[in-house]
Write a protein that holds these residues in place. Structure first.
Motif, PDB file in Angstrom:
ATOM      1  N   ALA A  75       0.818  -1.219   0.000  1.00 56.00           N
ATOM      2  CA  ALA A  75       0.000   0.000   0.000  1.00 56.00           C
ATOM      3  C   ALA A  75       0.850   1.266   0.000  1.00 56.00           C
ATOM      4  CB  ALA A  75      -0.934   0.002   1.207  1.00 56.00           C
ATOM      5  N   LEU A 141       3.437   5.899  -1.320  1.00 54.45           N
ATOM      6  CA  LEU A 141       2.018   6.166  -1.532  1.00 54.45           C
ATOM      7  C   LEU A 141       1.354   6.396  -0.174  1.00 54.45           C
ATOM      8  CD1 LEU A 141       1.360   3.203  -4.005  1.00 54.45           C
ATOM      9  CD2 LEU A 141       1.762   5.601  -4.605  1.00 54.45           C
ATOM     10  N   ARG A 143      -1.898   8.011   2.372  1.00 56.93           N
ATOM     11  CA  ARG A 143      -3.363   8.050   2.364  1.00 56.93           C
ATOM     12  C   ARG A 143      -3.882   9.463   2.114  1.00 56.93           C
ATOM     13  NH1 ARG A 143      -4.787   4.485   7.833  1.00 56.93           N
ATOM     14  NH2 ARG A 143      -3.865   2.525   7.115  1.00 56.93           N
ATOM     15  N   GLY A 193       1.436  -2.295  -6.109  1.00 59.10           N
ATOM     16  CA  GLY A 193       1.776  -1.091  -5.339  1.00 59.10           C
ATOM     17  C   GLY A 193       2.973  -0.369  -5.939  1.00 59.10           C
ATOM     18  N   LEU A 196       2.147   1.592  -8.979  1.00 56.10           N
ATOM     19  CA  LEU A 196       1.322   2.784  -8.730  1.00 56.10           C
ATOM     20  C   LEU A 196       2.136   4.005  -8.299  1.00 56.10           C
ATOM     21  CD1 LEU A 196      -1.691   1.179  -6.818  1.00 56.10           C
ATOM     22  CD2 LEU A 196      -1.679   2.101  -9.151  1.00 56.10           C
ATOM     23  N   ALA A 200      -0.651   6.955  -8.537  1.00 53.77           N
ATOM     24  CA  ALA A 200      -1.735   7.050  -7.560  1.00 53.77           C
ATOM     25  C   ALA A 200      -1.509   8.263  -6.666  1.00 53.77           C
ATOM     26  CB  ALA A 200      -1.801   5.777  -6.725  1.00 53.77           C
ATOM     27  N   CYS A 203      -3.338   5.741  -1.505  1.00 52.13           N
ATOM     28  CA  CYS A 203      -3.474   4.276  -1.575  1.00 52.13           C
ATOM     29  C   CYS A 203      -3.596   3.701  -0.171  1.00 52.13           C
ATOM     30  CB  CYS A 203      -2.238   3.695  -2.287  1.00 52.13           C
ATOM     31  SG  CYS A 203      -2.327   1.909  -2.617  1.00 52.13           S
ATOM     32  N   ASP A 205      -4.423  -0.482   1.756  1.00 51.31           N
ATOM     33  CA  ASP A 205      -4.827  -1.875   1.522  1.00 51.31           C
ATOM     34  C   ASP A 205      -6.121  -2.145   2.279  1.00 51.31           C
ATOM     35  OD1 ASP A 205      -3.470  -1.934   4.069  1.00 51.31           O
ATOM     36  OD2 ASP A 205      -3.342  -4.107   3.870  1.00 51.31           O
ATOM     37  N   LEU A 260      -5.716  -3.528  -3.019  1.00 44.32           N
ATOM     38  CA  LEU A 260      -5.389  -2.113  -2.859  1.00 44.32           C
ATOM     39  C   LEU A 260      -6.558  -1.257  -3.344  1.00 44.32           C
ATOM     40  CD1 LEU A 260      -1.671  -1.974  -4.115  1.00 44.32           C
ATOM     41  CD2 LEU A 260      -2.529  -2.250  -1.762  1.00 44.32           C
ATOM     42  N   CYS A 261      -6.891  -0.247  -2.574  1.00 45.37           N
ATOM     43  CA  CYS A 261      -7.839   0.786  -3.000  1.00 45.37           C
ATOM     44  C   CYS A 261      -7.028   2.063  -3.164  1.00 45.37           C
ATOM     45  CB  CYS A 261      -8.929   0.960  -1.943  1.00 45.37           C
ATOM     46  SG  CYS A 261     -10.066   2.308  -2.317  1.00 45.37           S
ATOM     47  N   PHE A 262      -7.173   2.724  -4.318  1.00 38.23           N
ATOM     48  CA  PHE A 262      -6.334   3.891  -4.552  1.00 38.23           C
ATOM     49  C   PHE A 262      -7.066   4.913  -5.408  1.00 38.23           C
ATOM     50  CE2 PHE A 262      -5.265   2.709  -8.894  1.00 38.23           C
ATOM     51  CZ  PHE A 262      -5.448   1.330  -8.880  1.00 38.23           C
TER      52      PHE A 262
END
Lengths: 317, 317
Positions: A75, A141, A143, A193, A196, A200, A203, A205, A260-262
């Motif tokens: 992440a 990356l 948040r 990851g 990205l 990104a 990002c 997790d 992963l959410c990004f």
């Protein structure tokens, strides 16, 4: 006895890394971070009966304890390097230690990860792993970088692990093997990851559930998000055993997916999808970043849905 | 809830360090090791009922969980920098978290140590801490450098913590406060470890008991050791409550002292004693490194003693 498990893992991994100056067997390990790199560090504990069901095989416990930590490095876009493992267990049998070492080493080997230290003690079954990975300055990356107008994406499929947990209670679990595999053997999205980095804007997790974890991005970035429920990627295994409403709930709030959410600027989405395809990772556009705060889930008609719960909180549950 | 304890500790320590690029609150911390330095890394778990008695205050648990890890850095001669903390606890009360945070922060503050991450989960009471410290290349104190002819020395006094553990069963513990303090609030010998760099040939911290831990030095160095029992430093508190034989047993095999045991060439002993005195640490010559293997304990007449047991093995006990 103290180095027994640690030694078993070391024998199975046997990763030679020049950056490990002194490995297992002294009071502390001595390691060197390559010039110009920074260190990403994370720690996570798995407790029997909380993070994995009683009866989980030692192989799966060993794998998962490392996987959830590598997922944290994924992440951040970091490259895994070293791990420490602290085990407390009532079961001092060689079979238990061998199994746990097998599972841990199988995953560690994929990343040339070196186990550099650890601790084994008698007690209730808990496994704590700390991992270290490399990043370049300014490249990690976080948040906190999501901006209004960014699109929200996720890797892989959502909800399988929560479905697998539900299926463990069935008299015959064989039909649910694919779902249970997602629960017990999560594959951290390390390559994704890394792909990205530089693209990104934020990002995370998905360990607690999509809504909860995307909520962390929103809170850290000072933005809101909307998710289009029909867009959520779900596996055929999930749909073959659960109806739409339950599959949606698992996808929104089931924990333990470790996808992963990004967020990415809209004009970068196509490039990024191609980049992830090159590392064998599917990705789906599921929503967008908006002004405000919190995560709203919309149905096909654009109406706001209320999930039955918003994420699996290990402490509150 | 996940960041609750971690946040409480962060508020109490609030150590600003330039080398922490991203601290608590993301998937991983991002830190930078200063140019030309290497990293010493250690991890240790404390389990209720194994490493501290049921009923130990949360303040003492928080202190001790960090202290035993800093003691590992001390044994390497490293300078503490960062820590991670993973807690599993059945008690989610604010009072418990405040107490644990107080104890941890009191010790962390002495070293400008930054808490950079952690994890809190429901489960049996266990605390795992991972610590990171800096050393210069080639400078770390290993277990493997003891040579025949070196003398063996220890810091402080031995046996108090084991005596404190024994006294906890007494109806009135007030007379044993000094001993119990040694058990619950061990002070890691960080400054002493740093003063030993470049002088000591081998070093270890005494967590399992003197004979067991000096045995680790012997095994790693391929040598043997003899200890002169009458020379073992013991406190007046220990002698005021226990007879000679019991005090000797505690000093030889009682765990949890967290003093340093180290070896030095005979011609460096005087310099080294002065160096340690400057950092407020008493030191005693207790034996010598010999050919062979294992640790022998000699009485005043030079006869070999057989200790009743050779060190507290958390797993075997």
């Amino acid at each position: 006895m103290e180095f027994d498990l640690i030694e078993r893992i070391r024998r199975r991994t046997d990763t030679q890394r020049d950056d490990v100056r002194t490995g297992i067997g002294d009071d502390a390990a001595i390691v060197a971070v390559p010039a110009g790199r920074e260190l990403a560090v994370a720690i996570d504990t798995l407790v029997e009966g909380v993070h994995f069901p009683v009866g989980t095989s030692p192989e799966d416990i060993g794998w998962k304890a490392l996987a959830v930590n590598l997922s944290d490095l994924a992440a951040m876009g970091a490259t895994p390097a070293w791990a420490l493992l602290a085990l407390s267990t009532p079961d001092g049998s060689p079979a238990f230690f061998d199994g746990l070492a097998d599972g841990f080493a199988q995953l560690a080997g994929s990343y040339r990860l070196a186990l550099i230290g650890g601790d084994t003690t008698r007690g209730p079954l808990t496994v704590t792993v700390a991992v270290h990975g490399f990043t370049s300055p300014g490249e990690a990356l976080l948040r906190s970088g999501a901006r209004v107008g960014d699109i929200v994406m996720v890797t892989g499929t959502l909800g399988d692990a929560a479905a697998g947990l539900r299926c463990l209670g069935e008299p015959d679990v064989a039909p649910y093997a694919a779902l249970i595999e997602r629960l017990n053997r999560p594959v951290p999205r390390v390559s994704a990851g890394q792909a990205l980095r530089g693209i990104a804007t934020a990002c995370i997790d998905i360990s607690d559930g999509l809504v909860a974890d995307l909520g962390h991005i929103c809170a850290a970035s000072g933005v809101g998000a909307t998710i289009d429920a029909p867009m959520l990627p779900r596996s055929s295994a999930l749909f073959s055993h659960f109806d739409d409403a339950v599959a949606l709930d698992f996808a929104l709030s089931g924990g333990d997916d470790y996808e992963l959410c990004f967020t990415v600027p809209a004009d970068r989405a196509a490039t990024m999808t191609a980049d992830l395809a090159r590392v064998g990772c599917g990705v789906t556009r599921i929503g967008r970043i908006v002004e405000g705060q919190g995560v709203r889930v919309l149905d096909a008609a654009g109406n706001v849905l209320s999930p039955s719960h918003t994420g699996w909180n290990h402490f509150a549950s």
